[in-house]
Scaffold this motif. Structure first.
Motif, mmCIF file in Angstrom:
data_model
loop_
_atom_site.group_PDB
_atom_site.id
_atom_site.type_symbol
_atom_site.label_atom_id
_atom_site.label_comp_id
_atom_site.label_asym_id
_atom_site.label_seq_id
_atom_site.Cartn_x
_atom_site.Cartn_y
_atom_site.Cartn_z
ATOM 1 N N VAL A 1 0.833 -1.204 0.000
ATOM 2 C CA VAL A 1 0.000 0.000 0.000
ATOM 3 C C VAL A 1 0.868 1.255 0.000
ATOM 4 N N VAL A 2 1.929 1.259 0.812
ATOM 5 C CA VAL A 2 2.793 2.435 0.889
ATOM 6 C C VAL A 2 3.550 2.651 -0.415
ATOM 7 N N ILE A 3 4.078 1.594 -1.007
ATOM 8 C CA ILE A 3 4.799 1.740 -2.274
ATOM 9 C C ILE A 3 3.865 2.252 -3.368
ATOM 10 N N ALA A 4 2.663 1.700 -3.435
ATOM 11 C CA ALA A 4 1.696 2.144 -4.440
ATOM 12 C C ALA A 4 1.334 3.609 -4.220
ATOM 13 N N ALA A 5 1.112 4.001 -2.952
ATOM 14 C CA ALA A 5 0.705 5.372 -2.651
ATOM 15 C C ALA A 5 1.816 6.365 -2.965
ATOM 16 N N THR A 6 3.061 6.069 -2.577
ATOM 17 C CA THR A 6 4.159 6.994 -2.834
ATOM 18 C C THR A 6 4.460 7.102 -4.329
ATOM 19 N N THR A 7 4.338 5.998 -5.053
ATOM 20 C CA THR A 7 4.557 6.042 -6.502
ATOM 21 C C THR A 7 3.501 6.908 -7.182
ATOM 22 N N LEU A 8 2.240 6.692 -6.825
ATOM 23 C CA LEU A 8 1.141 7.447 -7.429
ATOM 24 C C LEU A 8 1.239 8.935 -7.099
ATOM 25 N N LEU A 9 1.491 9.250 -5.830
ATOM 26 C CA LEU A 9 1.592 10.649 -5.422
ATOM 27 C C LEU A 9 2.772 11.344 -6.097
ATOM 28 N N SER A 10 3.900 10.646 -6.221
ATOM 29 C CA SER A 10 5.077 11.228 -6.868
ATOM 30 C C SER A 10 4.759 11.624 -8.300
ATOM 31 N N ARG B 1 1.646 12.067 -9.642
ATOM 32 C CA ARG B 1 0.582 13.070 -9.699
ATOM 33 C C ARG B 1 1.106 14.462 -9.380
ATOM 34 N N LEU B 2 2.095 14.551 -8.493
ATOM 35 C CA LEU B 2 2.645 15.842 -8.096
ATOM 36 C C LEU B 2 3.758 16.324 -9.012
ATOM 37 N N GLY B 3 4.044 15.559 -10.056
ATOM 38 C CA GLY B 3 4.985 16.013 -11.073
ATOM 39 C C GLY B 3 6.457 15.865 -10.741
ATOM 40 N N PHE B 4 6.812 14.962 -9.845
ATOM 41 C CA PHE B 4 8.221 14.746 -9.539
ATOM 42 C C PHE B 4 8.904 14.027 -10.697
ATOM 43 N N SER B 5 10.187 14.277 -10.851
ATOM 44 C CA SER B 5 10.966 13.569 -11.859
ATOM 45 C C SER B 5 11.150 12.116 -11.444
ATOM 46 N N THR B 6 11.565 11.280 -12.389
ATOM 47 C CA THR B 6 11.774 9.865 -12.058
ATOM 48 C C THR B 6 12.836 9.672 -10.971
ATOM 49 N N PRO B 7 13.992 10.368 -11.033
ATOM 50 C CA PRO B 7 14.970 10.222 -9.939
ATOM 51 C C PRO B 7 14.395 10.611 -8.571
ATOM 52 N N ASP B 8 13.575 11.685 -8.542
ATOM 53 C CA ASP B 8 12.947 12.079 -7.280
ATOM 54 C C ASP B 8 11.920 11.037 -6.839
ATOM 55 N N GLU B 9 11.160 10.507 -7.791
ATOM 56 C CA GLU B 9 10.178 9.462 -7.469
ATOM 57 C C GLU B 9 10.858 8.257 -6.827
ATOM 58 N N ILE B 10 12.002 7.874 -7.361
ATOM 59 C CA ILE B 10 12.734 6.729 -6.829
ATOM 60 C C ILE B 10 13.131 6.983 -5.366
ATOM 61 N N ALA B 11 13.656 8.175 -5.091
ATOM 62 C CA ALA B 11 14.055 8.510 -3.718
ATOM 63 C C ALA B 11 12.849 8.502 -2.776
ATOM 64 N N ILE B 12 11.725 9.036 -3.253
ATOM 65 C CA ILE B 12 10.515 9.088 -2.428
ATOM 66 C C ILE B 12 10.013 7.680 -2.117
ATOM 67 N N VAL B 13 9.961 6.828 -3.130
ATOM 68 C CA VAL B 13 9.443 5.467 -2.940
ATOM 69 C C VAL B 13 10.313 4.671 -1.978
#
Length: 342
Positions: free
Chosen positions: A243-252, A254-266
């Motif tokens: 659930v957390v991985i899915a939520a952080t990926t989706l939010l990243s 939707r909020l327009g983060f770059s792929t490198p930033d998305e990876i760090a967030i996830v």
């Protein structure tokens, strides 16, 4: 062995062996008293070394990226606890009380440092941001996690008595502050001897696990654990992580983060630190309950390694495919330009 390491964390094997050792030869009587003192020293040493190694500049360097840091912080200390509350409420009729408490407790912990950064690097993510997020999470978690435990698990530490606060101050905060103060003197030496400090870190955790499971064996709490309990914990841990991985990926995205930033967030937003969690549990919960309370965390630790290792490889493969596509397009353009009439 290299292939085995991809799927099985060798340290988890040591943890499993420590649990078996505690089951066969638990500390009793005077041995238990000595173990309690040694655990206190081990926990203090663990946080002293962490304070001595954590560079304040590493924290401030990434704080400018406040949107990323805010999302990771919210995932770690808001989203995860909400999921933990929901899961523990649903598991109340399935598992012993200490295991249910353990599911909620793991959701309140800070993120890991080493694995978050390592997986972010493997996946081609924003490593400086990951370093900052993981460092801030652990620094804040030293204070915030016990406060969340006091708020959401009122039975912990007999209602989080003053003695519990004193223990946290003496065993965690004070060693950490002393480590920070000593960092100018020993920080560089510790960085040059990472293998030694790694052995101290992991050895301290192994000893804490031995003491916790010994107390559980002496108190007879393991008679409460069944194969069904273990299966339920594995499934619930996996559900929480998914659930957390899915939520952080989706939010990243939707909020327009770059792929490198998305990876760090996830990777930073989905981890939970066993290195911080087990020592904290020894302070916050009765000794006889610690072994069952940390069991969900130990299982979650291995699950997150499996899942994040697979996810990191997929991110890396996508990045490699994009690079090949760009290079192929460039070569095709050069060929076309060469064939074009002057």
């Amino acid at each position: 062995m290299p292939k085995l390491r991809r799927f099985v964390d060798p340290y988890l094997l040591l943890l499993t062996g420590t649990v078996v050792l505690a089951a066969l030869f638990p500390a009793r009587g005077v041995g238990a008293s000595v173990a309690d003192i040694a655990v206190t020293v081990a926990v203090a040493l663990l946080f002293f070394l962490y304070g001595a190694r954590l560079a304040p500049s590493a924290i401030w360097a990434g704080l400018a990226h406040w949107r990323l840091q805010s999302l990771v912080f919210a995932s770690t200390f808001l989203l995860f606890p909400l999921i933990g509350l929901a899961v523990s409420a649903g598991a109340g009729a399935l598992l012993p009380d200490d295991m249910v408490t353990g599911l909620l407790f793991l959701s309140l912990l800070p993120s890991t440092v080493q694995s978050s950064i390592a997986f972010t690097s493997i996946a081609g993510g924003n490593v400086p941001a990951a370093l900052c997020s993981a460092s801030v999470s652990n620094l804040v978690g030293v204070v915030l996690t016990p406060l969340l435990v006091a708020l959401l698990i009122p039975t912990a530490g007999s209602g989080f008595a003053l003695s519990s606060i004193e223990d946290i101050g003496l065993q965690i905060l004070l060693p950490f502050v002393v480590g920070q103060a000593m960092r100018p003197l020993i920080g560089a030496w510790l960085l040059r001897h990472k293998t030694l400090t790694s052995y101290v870190d992991r050895g301290s955790i192994l000893f804490v696990v031995y003491a916790a499971f010994s107390a559980g064996m002496v108190a007879g709490v393991w008679t409460e654990v069944s194969l069904g309990d273990l299966t339920a914990i594995i499934l619930l841990d996996t559900l929480m992580l998914a659930v957390v991985i899915a939520a952080t990926t989706l939010l990243s995205r939707r909020l327009g983060f770059s792929t490198p930033d998305e990876i760090a967030i996830v990777f930073c937003g989905s981890k939970k630190s066993m290195a911080s969690g087990i020592p904290m549990a020894t302070i916050l919960f009765p000794a006889s309950a610690v072994s069952l309370t940390v069991l969900p965390l130990m299982i979650f630790h291995q699950i997150q390694l499996f899942v994040c290792a697979t996810l990191a490889r997929r991110y890396a493969e996508r990045a490699a495919a994009r690079t090949r596509a760009v290079e192929g397009a460039g070569e095709a353009a050069e060929v076309a330009a060469a064939r074009a009439p002057n």
